[in-house]
Design a protein around this motif. Structure first.
Motif, PDB file in Angstrom:
ATOM      1  N   ILE A 136       0.765  -1.163  -0.100  1.00  0.00           N
ATOM      2  CA  ILE A 136      -0.026   0.012   0.043  1.00  0.00           C
ATOM      3  C   ILE A 136       0.793   1.396  -0.109  1.00  0.00           C
ATOM      4  O   ILE A 136       0.681   2.180  -0.765  1.00  0.00           O
ATOM      5  N   ALA A 137       2.050   0.931   0.771  1.00  0.00           N
ATOM      6  CA  ALA A 137       2.887   2.371   0.852  1.00  0.00           C
ATOM      7  C   ALA A 137       3.604   2.644  -0.407  1.00  0.00           C
ATOM      8  O   ALA A 137       3.861   3.758  -0.889  1.00  0.00           O
ATOM      9  N   ILE A 138       3.918   1.545  -1.170  1.00  0.00           N
ATOM     10  CA  ILE A 138       4.731   1.772  -2.566  1.00  0.00           C
ATOM     11  C   ILE A 138       3.794   2.385  -3.333  1.00  0.00           C
ATOM     12  O   ILE A 138       3.971   2.967  -4.061  1.00  0.00           O
ATOM     13  N   GLY A 139       2.408   1.546  -3.637  1.00  0.00           N
ATOM     14  CA  GLY A 139       1.495   2.065  -4.426  1.00  0.00           C
ATOM     15  C   GLY A 139       1.209   3.647  -4.282  1.00  0.00           C
ATOM     16  O   GLY A 139       1.103   4.325  -5.403  1.00  0.00           O
ATOM     17  N   LEU A 140       1.075   4.042  -3.091  1.00  0.00           N
ATOM     18  CA  LEU A 140       0.681   5.536  -2.816  1.00  0.00           C
ATOM     19  C   LEU A 140       1.636   6.245  -3.066  1.00  0.00           C
ATOM     20  O   LEU A 140       1.575   7.505  -3.761  1.00  0.00           O
ATOM     21  N   THR A 141       2.976   5.886  -2.853  1.00  0.00           N
ATOM     22  CA  THR A 141       4.263   6.538  -3.401  1.00  0.00           C
ATOM     23  C   THR A 141       4.366   7.083  -4.797  1.00  0.00           C
ATOM     24  O   THR A 141       4.492   7.920  -5.418  1.00  0.00           O
ATOM     25  N   LEU A 142       4.067   5.735  -5.542  1.00  0.00           N
ATOM     26  CA  LEU A 142       4.137   5.758  -7.140  1.00  0.00           C
ATOM     27  C   LEU A 142       2.888   6.705  -7.474  1.00  0.00           C
ATOM     28  O   LEU A 142       3.055   7.395  -8.393  1.00  0.00           O
ATOM     29  N   ALA A 143       1.776   6.658  -6.844  1.00  0.00           N
ATOM     30  CA  ALA A 143       0.701   7.595  -7.294  1.00  0.00           C
ATOM     31  C   ALA A 143       0.991   9.103  -7.126  1.00  0.00           C
ATOM     32  O   ALA A 143       0.752   9.784  -7.852  1.00  0.00           O
ATOM     33  N   ALA A 144       1.735   9.288  -6.020  1.00  0.00           N
ATOM     34  CA  ALA A 144       2.238  10.615  -5.729  1.00  0.00           C
ATOM     35  C   ALA A 144       3.232  11.244  -6.608  1.00  0.00           C
ATOM     36  O   ALA A 144       3.251  12.154  -7.290  1.00  0.00           O
ATOM     37  N   GLY A 145       4.316  10.240  -7.119  1.00  0.00           N
ATOM     38  CA  GLY A 145       5.047  10.680  -8.296  1.00  0.00           C
ATOM     39  C   GLY A 145       4.510  10.681  -9.540  1.00  0.00           C
ATOM     40  O   GLY A 145       4.979  11.681 -10.286  1.00  0.00           O
ATOM     41  N   TRP A 146       3.726   9.922  -9.799  1.00  0.00           N
ATOM     42  CA  TRP A 146       2.747  10.123 -11.361  1.00  0.00           C
ATOM     43  C   TRP A 146       2.015  11.518 -11.221  1.00  0.00           C
ATOM     44  O   TRP A 146       2.114  12.257 -12.300  1.00  0.00           O
ATOM     45  N   ILE A 147       1.351  12.056 -10.017  1.00  0.00           N
ATOM     46  CA  ILE A 147       0.692  13.182 -10.147  1.00  0.00           C
ATOM     47  C   ILE A 147       1.863  14.224 -10.299  1.00  0.00           C
ATOM     48  O   ILE A 147       1.519  15.395 -10.944  1.00  0.00           O
ATOM     49  N   ILE A 148       2.984  14.393  -9.519  1.00  0.00           N
ATOM     50  CA  ILE A 148       3.846  15.605  -9.690  1.00  0.00           C
ATOM     51  C   ILE A 148       4.493  15.386 -10.944  1.00  0.00           C
ATOM     52  O   ILE A 148       4.717  16.347 -11.678  1.00  0.00           O
ATOM     53  N   SER A 149       4.729  14.196 -11.500  1.00  0.00           N
ATOM     54  CA  SER A 149       5.262  14.020 -13.042  1.00  0.00           C
ATOM     55  C   SER A 149       4.268  14.830 -13.942  1.00  0.00           C
ATOM     56  O   SER A 149       4.709  15.463 -14.834  1.00  0.00           O
ATOM     57  N   VAL A 150       3.132  14.361 -13.893  1.00  0.00           N
ATOM     58  CA  VAL A 150       1.935  14.942 -14.934  1.00  0.00           C
ATOM     59  C   VAL A 150       1.849  16.373 -15.001  1.00  0.00           C
ATOM     60  O   VAL A 150       1.875  16.895 -15.841  1.00  0.00           O
ATOM     61  N   ALA A 151       1.942  16.808 -13.610  1.00  0.00           N
ATOM     62  CA  ALA A 151       1.876  18.239 -13.605  1.00  0.00           C
ATOM     63  C   ALA A 151       2.845  18.976 -13.966  1.00  0.00           C
ATOM     64  O   ALA A 151       3.157  20.160 -14.626  1.00  0.00           O
ATOM     65  N   ASN A 152       4.268  18.542 -14.009  1.00  0.00           N
ATOM     66  CA  ASN A 152       5.386  19.290 -14.300  1.00  0.00           C
ATOM     67  C   ASN A 152       6.087  18.867 -15.579  1.00  0.00           C
ATOM     68  O   ASN A 152       6.891  19.693 -16.233  1.00  0.00           O
ATOM     69  N   ASN A 153       5.862  17.668 -16.387  1.00  0.00           N
ATOM     70  CA  ASN A 153       6.540  17.347 -17.467  1.00  0.00           C
ATOM     71  C   ASN A 153       5.627  17.915 -18.704  1.00  0.00           C
ATOM     72  O   ASN A 153       4.669  17.279 -19.116  1.00  0.00           O
ATOM     73  N   VAL A 154       6.095  19.124 -19.004  1.00  0.00           N
ATOM     74  CA  VAL A 154       5.510  19.852 -20.130  1.00  0.00           C
ATOM     75  C   VAL A 154       5.964  19.556 -21.443  1.00  0.00           C
ATOM     76  O   VAL A 154       5.411  19.863 -22.695  1.00  0.00           O
ATOM     77  N   ASP A 155       7.192  18.938 -21.494  1.00  0.00           N
ATOM     78  CA  ASP A 155       7.511  18.478 -22.983  1.00  0.00           C
ATOM     79  C   ASP A 155       8.280  17.100 -22.848  1.00  0.00           C
ATOM     80  O   ASP A 155       8.518  16.531 -21.860  1.00  0.00           O
ATOM     81  N   TRP A 156       8.812  16.654 -24.064  1.00  0.00           N
ATOM     82  CA  TRP A 156       9.173  15.350 -24.126  1.00  0.00           C
ATOM     83  C   TRP A 156      10.528  15.077 -23.460  1.00  0.00           C
ATOM     84  O   TRP A 156      10.900  14.108 -22.779  1.00  0.00           O
ATOM     85  N   LYS A 157      11.471  16.193 -23.190  1.00  0.00           N
ATOM     86  CA  LYS A 157      12.614  16.033 -22.490  1.00  0.00           C
ATOM     87  C   LYS A 157      12.380  15.757 -20.864  1.00  0.00           C
ATOM     88  O   LYS A 157      13.236  15.173 -20.371  1.00  0.00           O
ATOM     89  N   LEU A 158      11.161  16.549 -20.471  1.00  0.00           N
ATOM     90  CA  LEU A 158      11.191  16.176 -19.296  1.00  0.00           C
ATOM     91  C   LEU A 158      10.720  14.833 -18.913  1.00  0.00           C
ATOM     92  O   LEU A 158      10.724  14.176 -17.733  1.00  0.00           O
ATOM     93  N   TRP A 159       9.764  14.169 -19.699  1.00  0.00           N
ATOM     94  CA  TRP A 159       9.289  12.961 -19.731  1.00  0.00           C
ATOM     95  C   TRP A 159      10.472  12.025 -19.715  1.00  0.00           C
ATOM     96  O   TRP A 159      10.371  11.136 -18.812  1.00  0.00           O
ATOM     97  N   ALA A 160      11.405  12.174 -20.765  1.00  0.00           N
ATOM     98  CA  ALA A 160      12.481  11.317 -20.904  1.00  0.00           C
ATOM     99  C   ALA A 160      13.258  11.515 -19.432  1.00  0.00           C
ATOM    100  O   ALA A 160      13.791  10.314 -19.013  1.00  0.00           O
ATOM    101  N   LEU A 161      13.397  12.360 -18.790  1.00  0.00           N
ATOM    102  CA  LEU A 161      14.302  12.387 -17.681  1.00  0.00           C
ATOM    103  C   LEU A 161      13.325  11.750 -16.627  1.00  0.00           C
ATOM    104  O   LEU A 161      14.084  11.008 -15.721  1.00  0.00           O
TER     105      LEU A 161
END
Length: 175
Positions: free
Chosen positions: A119-144
């Motif tokens: 559960i802790a691992i899943g919640l942490t991955l969900a948090a990472g996803w939310i932060i990535s989607v909000a900040n990754n505005v171009d392909w370079k950031l997605w690749a990073l």
């Protein structure tokens, strides 16, 4: 912000407190939904900036909750969000640790520990996803982001290498 809004902020974070398995960051997707999407008290950029700033500062990683409350409603918001996220989980930890110490070799203690880890691992991955989607505005950031995820998944090296690589990429203008 009205007193009713402060009370709602406090109660919302109070309800998230017991869901923060593995840390409050695991509940950040719900915090984002509430503060950004539902209430409109901040933007996605302000939300992720508060998390980044709190994690860059020395001290406990729970500081991001205080910054989110501050961003939403100033000092009263910071107090409401911090108290809300800390009170229930602190009381539960106090009594739970006393019970665990008395029953350390028990089957139930081992089962709870094994059950809460995914559960802790899943919640942490969900948090990472939310932060990535909000900040990754171009392909370079997605690749990073994908490279960083792969680094964590397949490497046992110190994560400071990622910070240094990201800083170098930013300094060179790659991202």
């Amino acid at each position: 912000m009205s007193g009713t809004d402060l009370l709602q902020l406090f109660l919302h974070f109070l309800s998230l407190s017991l869901l923060a398995i593995g840390g409050a960051l695991g509940t950040s997707p719900e915090m984002n939904r509430y503060l950004v999407d539902q209430r409109g008290w901040m933007t996605d950029a302000q939300f992720t900036d508060a998390i980044a700033l709190a994690h860059a500062a020395p001290g406990p990683n729970i500081l991001f909750v205080t910054l989110l409350g501050w961003q939403a409603a100033g000092a009263p918001g910071a107090l409401a969000a911090t108290a809300g996220i800390l009170l229930p989980s602190s009381v539960l930890c106090f009594f739970g640790n006393r019970w665990r110490a008395a029953n350390a070799s028990g089957r139930l203690v081992r089962s709870i520990r094994r059950g809460l880890s995914p559960i802790a691992i899943g919640l942490t991955l969900a948090a990472g996803w939310i932060i990535s989607v909000a900040n990754n505005v171009d392909w370079k950031l997605w690749a990073l982001s994908v490279a960083a995820f792969g680094f964590f998944l397949f490497s046992r090296r110190n994560p400071l290498w990622l910070i240094a690589t990201g800083a170098l990429a930013g300094a060179l203008g790659v991202v």
